[in-house]
Design an enzyme around this catalytic site. Structure first.
Site, PDB file in Angstrom:
ATOM      1  N   ARG A 128       0.816  -1.216   0.000  1.00  0.00           N
ATOM      2  CA  ARG A 128       0.000   0.000   0.000  1.00  0.00           C
ATOM      3  C   ARG A 128       0.855   1.273   0.000  1.00  0.00           C
ATOM      4  NH1 ARG A 128      -5.603  -0.452   1.589  1.00  0.00           N
ATOM      5  NH2 ARG A 128      -6.224  -2.515   0.934  1.00  0.00           N
ATOM      6  N   TYR A 144     -15.189 -11.234   0.755  1.00  0.00           N
ATOM      7  CA  TYR A 144     -15.899 -10.055   0.234  1.00  0.00           C
ATOM      8  C   TYR A 144     -17.156 -10.458  -0.528  1.00  0.00           C
ATOM      9  CZ  TYR A 144     -12.060  -7.131   1.733  1.00  0.00           C
ATOM     10  OH  TYR A 144     -11.142  -6.476   2.506  1.00  0.00           O
ATOM     11  N   ASP A 200      -6.626  -3.165  -7.332  1.00  0.00           N
ATOM     12  CA  ASP A 200      -7.261  -3.684  -6.120  1.00  0.00           C
ATOM     13  C   ASP A 200      -7.579  -5.156  -6.341  1.00  0.00           C
ATOM     14  OD1 ASP A 200      -8.449  -2.643  -3.420  1.00  0.00           O
ATOM     15  OD2 ASP A 200      -9.914  -4.058  -4.216  1.00  0.00           O
ATOM     16  N   ARG A 205      -6.797  12.226  -6.781  1.00  0.00           N
ATOM     17  CA  ARG A 205      -8.112  11.602  -6.612  1.00  0.00           C
ATOM     18  C   ARG A 205      -9.210  12.595  -6.255  1.00  0.00           C
ATOM     19  NH1 ARG A 205      -9.131   6.703  -5.129  1.00  0.00           N
ATOM     20  NH2 ARG A 205     -11.170   7.437  -5.733  1.00  0.00           N
ATOM     21  N   ARG A 258      -3.404   6.658   0.004  1.00  0.00           N
ATOM     22  CA  ARG A 258      -3.817   7.838   0.780  1.00  0.00           C
ATOM     23  C   ARG A 258      -2.772   8.447   1.695  1.00  0.00           C
ATOM     24  NH1 ARG A 258      -9.278   5.367   2.864  1.00  0.00           N
ATOM     25  NH2 ARG A 258      -7.852   3.620   2.897  1.00  0.00           N
TER      26      ARG A 258
HETATM   27  O1  CP3 Z   1       0.587   0.489  -3.290  1.00  0.00           O
HETATM   28  C1  CP3 Z   1      -0.363  -0.328  -3.119  1.00  0.00           C
HETATM   29  O2  CP3 Z   1      -0.180  -1.406  -2.556  1.00  0.00           O
HETATM   30  C2  CP3 Z   1      -1.727   0.069  -3.626  1.00  0.00           C
HETATM   31  C3  CP3 Z   1      -2.435  -0.979  -4.396  1.00  0.00           C
HETATM   32  C4  CP3 Z   1      -3.467  -1.765  -3.596  1.00  0.00           C
HETATM   33  C5  CP3 Z   1      -4.784  -1.310  -3.277  1.00  0.00           C
HETATM   34  N1  CP3 Z   1      -5.473  -2.360  -2.745  1.00  0.00           N
HETATM   35  C6  CP3 Z   1      -5.326   0.041  -3.526  1.00  0.00           C
HETATM   36  C7  CP3 Z   1      -6.455   0.530  -2.703  1.00  0.00           C
HETATM   37  C8  CP3 Z   1      -3.366  -3.076  -3.165  1.00  0.00           C
HETATM   38  C9  CP3 Z   1      -2.139  -3.984  -3.209  1.00  0.00           C
HETATM   39  C10 CP3 Z   1      -4.636  -3.444  -2.641  1.00  0.00           C
HETATM   40  C11 CP3 Z   1      -4.938  -4.798  -2.185  1.00  0.00           C
HETATM   41  C12 CP3 Z   1      -6.120  -5.024  -1.346  1.00  0.00           C
HETATM   42  N2  CP3 Z   1      -7.386  -4.501  -1.468  1.00  0.00           N
HETATM   43  C13 CP3 Z   1      -6.152  -5.949  -0.277  1.00  0.00           C
HETATM   44  C14 CP3 Z   1      -4.999  -6.807   0.166  1.00  0.00           C
HETATM   45  C15 CP3 Z   1      -3.995  -5.986   0.919  1.00  0.00           C
HETATM   46  C16 CP3 Z   1      -4.382  -5.701   2.350  1.00  0.00           C
HETATM   47  O3  CP3 Z   1      -4.369  -4.513   2.682  1.00  0.00           O
HETATM   48  O4  CP3 Z   1      -4.635  -6.631   3.098  1.00  0.00           O
HETATM   49  C17 CP3 Z   1      -7.441  -5.928   0.268  1.00  0.00           C
HETATM   50  C18 CP3 Z   1      -7.928  -6.730   1.454  1.00  0.00           C
HETATM   51  C19 CP3 Z   1      -8.217  -5.018  -0.508  1.00  0.00           C
HETATM   52  C20 CP3 Z   1      -9.654  -4.665  -0.358  1.00  0.00           C
HETATM   53  C21 CP3 Z   1      -9.756  -3.213  -0.045  1.00  0.00           C
HETATM   54  N3  CP3 Z   1      -9.759  -2.216  -1.013  1.00  0.00           N
HETATM   55  C22 CP3 Z   1      -9.777  -2.581   1.228  1.00  0.00           C
HETATM   56  C23 CP3 Z   1      -9.801  -3.294   2.548  1.00  0.00           C
HETATM   57  C24 CP3 Z   1      -9.775  -1.183   1.002  1.00  0.00           C
HETATM   58  C25 CP3 Z   1      -9.630  -0.070   2.020  1.00  0.00           C
HETATM   59  C26 CP3 Z   1     -10.906   0.512   2.522  1.00  0.00           C
HETATM   60  C27 CP3 Z   1     -10.622   1.871   3.129  1.00  0.00           C
HETATM   61  O5  CP3 Z   1     -11.034   2.868   2.516  1.00  0.00           O
HETATM   62  O6  CP3 Z   1      -9.953   1.935   4.184  1.00  0.00           O
HETATM   63  C28 CP3 Z   1      -9.774  -0.989  -0.397  1.00  0.00           C
HETATM   64  C29 CP3 Z   1      -9.762   0.303  -1.100  1.00  0.00           C
HETATM   65  C30 CP3 Z   1      -8.425   0.674  -1.632  1.00  0.00           C
HETATM   66  N4  CP3 Z   1      -7.596  -0.161  -2.333  1.00  0.00           N
HETATM   67  C31 CP3 Z   1      -7.819   1.957  -1.535  1.00  0.00           C
HETATM   68  C32 CP3 Z   1      -6.600   1.874  -2.202  1.00  0.00           C
HETATM   69  C33 CP3 Z   1      -5.613   2.980  -2.422  1.00  0.00           C
HETATM   70  C34 CP3 Z   1      -8.447   3.182  -0.858  1.00  0.00           C
HETATM   71  C35 CP3 Z   1      -9.468   3.780  -1.778  1.00  0.00           C
HETATM   72  C36 CP3 Z   1      -9.192   5.219  -2.165  1.00  0.00           C
HETATM   73  O7  CP3 Z   1      -8.069   5.699  -2.089  1.00  0.00           O
HETATM   74  O8  CP3 Z   1     -10.169   5.864  -2.608  1.00  0.00           O
END
Ligand code: CP3
Length: 331
Positions: free
Chosen positions: A7, A132, A57, A20, A11
């Site tokens: 990640r 999910y 994602d 964004r 953010r």
């Molecule tokens: O640099 C990076 O690693 C970014 C790429 C990335 C994202 N999601 C972007 C994202 C990666 C590798 C993921 C994987 C992901 N997504 C996982 C496995 C990694 C982990 O953290 O365990 C999981 C479980 C998800 C599902 C998911 N998507 C979650 C739990 C969330 C966060 C919810 C929140 O808002 O707190 C997301 C949304 C998400 N995925 C964001 C990002 C940057 C935030 C959305 C935004 O910025 O608008």
């Protein structure tokens, strides 16, 4: 020692927030190759990390398979019609690789722009994706997931084979487009006992890694709260050319080395929250992880890649992340 952060894009970075702000929803951004390229590059430019991870994602290939999933701001993935029974599973259709063209376009551009910096592709493991799909979103106890897993093993197995194909398709698209390594996130598998993991999750993840092993790229298997599963998760990597096991902060690197198969590289495992306690605390924690990593290598691990034990938290000061990269490199 190499360092990157799960990640690392997202953010914690003002340039990400700016890009964004007021713009398209997250899922749309994931299907816009120019945005994917730019956001993937942001942390590489700023921190000088040793690898980029594709901005995407784990739910993206579900969308490509026609699942009605969205990524809601501050909430995470939300599935409109969750999967609850065998007929729901039977109605699933395979993901169309053509609907992932934006992702392969982004990978093509990135491999050029990144030069010598490797690009890591990724996907979610079947179990974590299943949580999910079945819960309809994030979950604390995974009640419905475990109810199907334990109570309707035929529906469970059908769903997990379908998800394994989804994961393989997503990873294959990225590998074919040129990613240098892949990581499979089984973020929520730590909710399972070792016995249940072996029975209800491991076979499908093993199939995923086996199907990709011909690519010859390093493959990482990561989960959270998985001390009890590490040896099985190491087994899942099978005959990967360069197997890497992700370790969260609850398990010491030395303990992880004793659980991993010989020849496995360890990746981890700084507590992401330690970065919120100020630079002196963060630096001390980084030094501790590195010395644990050295002991792990003496104990048989094939190497250590510095990372956090889970993703960067949005509240993290990006200046501290850059300092961590510099410190790891200097050590
Ligand atoms: O640099 C990076 O690693 C970014 C790429 C990335 C994202 N999601 C972007 C994202 C990666 C590798 C993921 C994987 C992901 N997504 C996982 C496995 C990694 C982990 O953290 O365990 C999981 C479980 C998800 C599902 C998911 N998507 C979650 C739990 C969330 C966060 C919810 C929140 O808002 O707190 C997301 C949304 C998400 N995925 C964001 C990002 C940057 C935030 C959305 C935004 O910025 O608008």
């Amino acid at each position: 020692m190499p360092v990157w952060f799960m990640r690392q894009a997202g953010r914690s970075l003002p340039e990400y927030r700016q890009l964004r702000s007021g713009g398209a929803p997250m899922m749309e951004v994931c299907f816009d190759s120019d945005s994917v390229v730019e956001i993937t590059l942001q942390p590489v430019r700023r921190h000088g990390v040793d690898a980029a991870i594709l901005f995407s994602d784990i739910t993206v290939p579900l969308r490509a398979a026609g699942v009605d999933v969205d990524i809601v701001n501050e909430v995470g993935p939300v599935v409109q019609r969750p999967v609850r029974c065998r007929s729901d599973v039977d109605a699933m259709t395979p993901p169309n690789p053509l609907s992932l063209t934006a992702i392969s376009d982004a990978v093509h551009s990135l491999t050029g722009e990144l030069g010598d910096v490797p690009l890591i592709g990724f996907a979610g493991a079947p179990f974590t994706l299943a949580t999910y799909l079945i819960e309809g979103g994030a979950s604390r106890h995974f009640e419905r997931t475990k109810a199907m897993m334990l109570g309707d093993p035929d529906a469970w197995s059908a769903l997990m084979w379908w998800l394994a194909e989804v994961t393989i398709t997503f990873l294959r698209v990225q590998v074919d487009a040129g990613v240098d390594a892949i990581q499979v996130f089984d973020s929520w598998s730590g909710a399972l006992s070792l016995n249940d993991y072996r029975r209800y999750a491991l076979p499908y993840t093993t199939h995923v890694f086996a199907s990709l092993s011909d690519a010859g790229v390093p493959m990482t298997h990561f989960g959270v709260g998985t001390t009890q599963l590490l040896s099985a998760m190491s087994d899942a990597l099978g005959n990967a050319a360069e197997p890497v096991l992700g370790v969260d902060w609850r398990t010491s690197m030395v303990d992880a080395a004793s659980r991993a198969r010989p020849g496995t590289v360890l990746q981890g495992n700084l507590d992401p929250v330690a970065l919120l306690a100020g630079l002196p605390v963060a630096e001390q924690a980084v030094r501790a992880v590195i010395s644990e990593g050295r002991r792990a290598v003496q104990a048989g691990a094939a190497g250590h890649i510095f990372n956090l034990g889970h993703g960067v938290l949005p509240a993290t000061d990006p200046g501290i992340l850059t300092e961590v990269v510099n410190l790891v490199h200097s050590l």
